[in-house]
Design an enzyme around this catalytic site. Structure first.
Site, PDB file in Angstrom:
ATOM      1  CB  ILE A 179      -1.098  -0.039   1.267  1.00  0.00           C
ATOM      2  CG1 ILE A 179      -1.877  -1.018   1.152  1.00  0.00           C
ATOM      3  CG2 ILE A 179      -1.710   1.371   1.203  1.00  0.00           C
ATOM      4  CD1 ILE A 179      -2.774  -1.280   2.535  1.00  0.00           C
TER       5      ILE A 179
ATOM      6  CB  VAL B 269      -6.119 -15.096   0.788  1.00  0.00           C
ATOM      7  CG1 VAL B 269      -7.054 -14.092   0.797  1.00  0.00           C
ATOM      8  CG2 VAL B 269      -6.905 -16.195   0.480  1.00  0.00           C
TER       9      VAL B 269
ATOM     10  CG  LEU C  96      -7.033 -24.943   8.998  1.00  0.00           C
ATOM     11  CD1 LEU C  96      -7.606 -26.399   9.584  1.00  0.00           C
ATOM     12  CD2 LEU C  96      -7.908 -24.290   8.375  1.00  0.00           C
TER      13      LEU C  96
ATOM     14  CE1 TYR D 155      -0.988  -6.569  11.812  1.00  0.00           C
ATOM     15  CE2 TYR D 155      -2.988  -7.455  11.384  1.00  0.00           C
ATOM     16  CZ  TYR D 155      -2.061  -6.504  11.013  1.00  0.00           C
ATOM     17  OH  TYR D 155      -2.443  -5.488  10.203  1.00  0.00           O
TER      18      TYR D 155
ATOM     19  CG  LEU E 222       0.503   3.290   5.084  1.00  0.00           C
ATOM     20  CD1 LEU E 222       0.942   4.890   4.799  1.00  0.00           C
ATOM     21  CD2 LEU E 222       0.325   2.801   3.569  1.00  0.00           C
ATOM     22  CB  ALA E 223       6.420   1.670   9.122  1.00  0.00           C
ATOM     23  CB  ALA E 224       2.456  -1.994  10.609  1.00  0.00           C
TER      24      ALA E 224
ATOM     25  CE  LYS F 215      -2.008  -1.746  12.264  1.00  0.00           C
ATOM     26  NZ  LYS F 215      -1.073  -0.893  11.911  1.00  0.00           N
TER      27      LYS F 215
END
Length: 332
Positions: A19, A194, A278, A154, A86-88, A158
């Site tokens: 992005i 995905v 999964l 994660y 946006l860095a993560a 956030k």
């Protein structure tokens, strides 16, 4: 009236990412001078921003560093009108193995960016969130008032990063907006997601597509639409101190998505669930569907690329860049 970006200096952290690099392109097209903060790599690989770094008259300045380094962030923010953070550290599966790394980059890194923006009195900070913070939808479509559910390390990191950014609005009146994209896809996305995972397998000639759970639904937004949402919110005073969803308001199951990608690619394959892919049962987010009312009504934003068109565009890009992928390997 939208912002005139000509003559404005902006910082994009995470600028070499999927992005981030798309946002850099859009800002350059609008006339901005861009500081692109990228993670330092000693082997000098320049990725999707290479064309800017090889041009001596480029409107993009590369700043190598890490958002975990407060001093480096402070220097990068100095003199900027707008900061797009946006860095993560991304990717859910790896967060099960290294949760502390997510806290350091996502929470501490966001504190460093917010503090630098406060010290240098930037006009606007746009902090990037994720729809994963909502967890499985309790009500749908999901508005910004939906409860936050940390179903993975994660998403927990956030949530912490979002709250750190918003705390600077409440405590210090820092002009910050939390931008919350739903599942962004398109050219340049890595195989951890995905859609490129499926397309890489298809374009490598796989007859069997291996995926995790096929039943969860997601709201997929094409990357140029997400990037344009950042610019729209950078000019939206109503969004100050608020979180704003960027999503299409359309959901599709992973299984149906795989079928649509098989059609888009022109290939033939069957889809099977792979137990190795999964998530832990309590961590799987079963449904994400965006309510984008705030983005539409506050900022005048709306997505323009349909899912079908976006999948075709992405399929062509993956086919042309199949060398970037390892289709037979599960990428965490």
């Amino acid at each position: 009236m939208s912002i005139n970006w000509n003559g404005r200096t902006v910082l994009v952290t995470g600028a070499e990412g999927f992005i981030g690099s798309t946002l850099v392109d859009l800002l350059v097209d609008r006339g901005a001078t861009v500081r692109a903060m990228v993670h330092y790599k000693p082997y000098a690989e320049k990725g999707f921003l290479a064309r800017y770094f090889d041009d001596p008259h480029s409107p993009v300045e590369m700043i190598a560093g890490d958002v975990g380094d407060a001093g480096r962030v402070m220097d990068a923010v100095a003199g900027c009108d707008t900061v797009f953070h946006l860095a993560a550290l991304i990717g859910i599966p790896y967060s099960y193995d290294a949760p502390g790394a997510y806290v350091r980059t996502n929470v501490v890194g966001t504190e460093n960016v917010a503090e630098a923006c406060r010290r240098h009195a930037v006009r606007r900070l746009l902090h990037t969130s994720t729809s994963e913070v909502y967890g499985t939808a309790q009500t749908a479509p999901i508005s910004e008032t939906h409860p936050l559910q940390p179903q993975s390390p994660y998403s927990a990191s956030k949530i912490g990063a979002d709250m750190m950014a918003l705390s600077h609005w409440h405590a210090f009146e820092l002009p910050v907006t939390v931008v919350r994209p739903f599942n962004t896809y398109g050219p340049r996305q890595s195989a951890r997601a995905v859609i490129p995972t499926i397309l890489a397998q298809l374009h490598a000639g796989a007859e069997t597509i291996r995926l995790g759970s096929l039943t969860p639904t997601r709201d997929f937004t094409y990357v140029t639409d997400t990037a344009s949402g950042f610019l729209a919110l950078a000019d939206c005073d109503r969004a100050l101190g608020e979180s704003v969803n960027l999503g299409t308001g359309r959901e599709i199951s992973v299984g149906d998505l795989a079928a649509a990608l098989i059609t888009a690619s022109g290939r033939e394959a069957r889809v099977v669930a792979d137990p190795a892919r999964l998530r832990p049962s309590g961590s799987e987010v079963e449904r994400l569907l965006s309510d984008n009312t705030r983005a539409r009504e506050w900022a005048g934003w709306q997505p323009h690329v349909s899912l079908e068109d976006g999948l075709r565009r992405t399929s062509r890009w993956v086919a042309e860049n199949i060398h970037l992928f390892s289709p037979g390997r599960y990428q965490v």
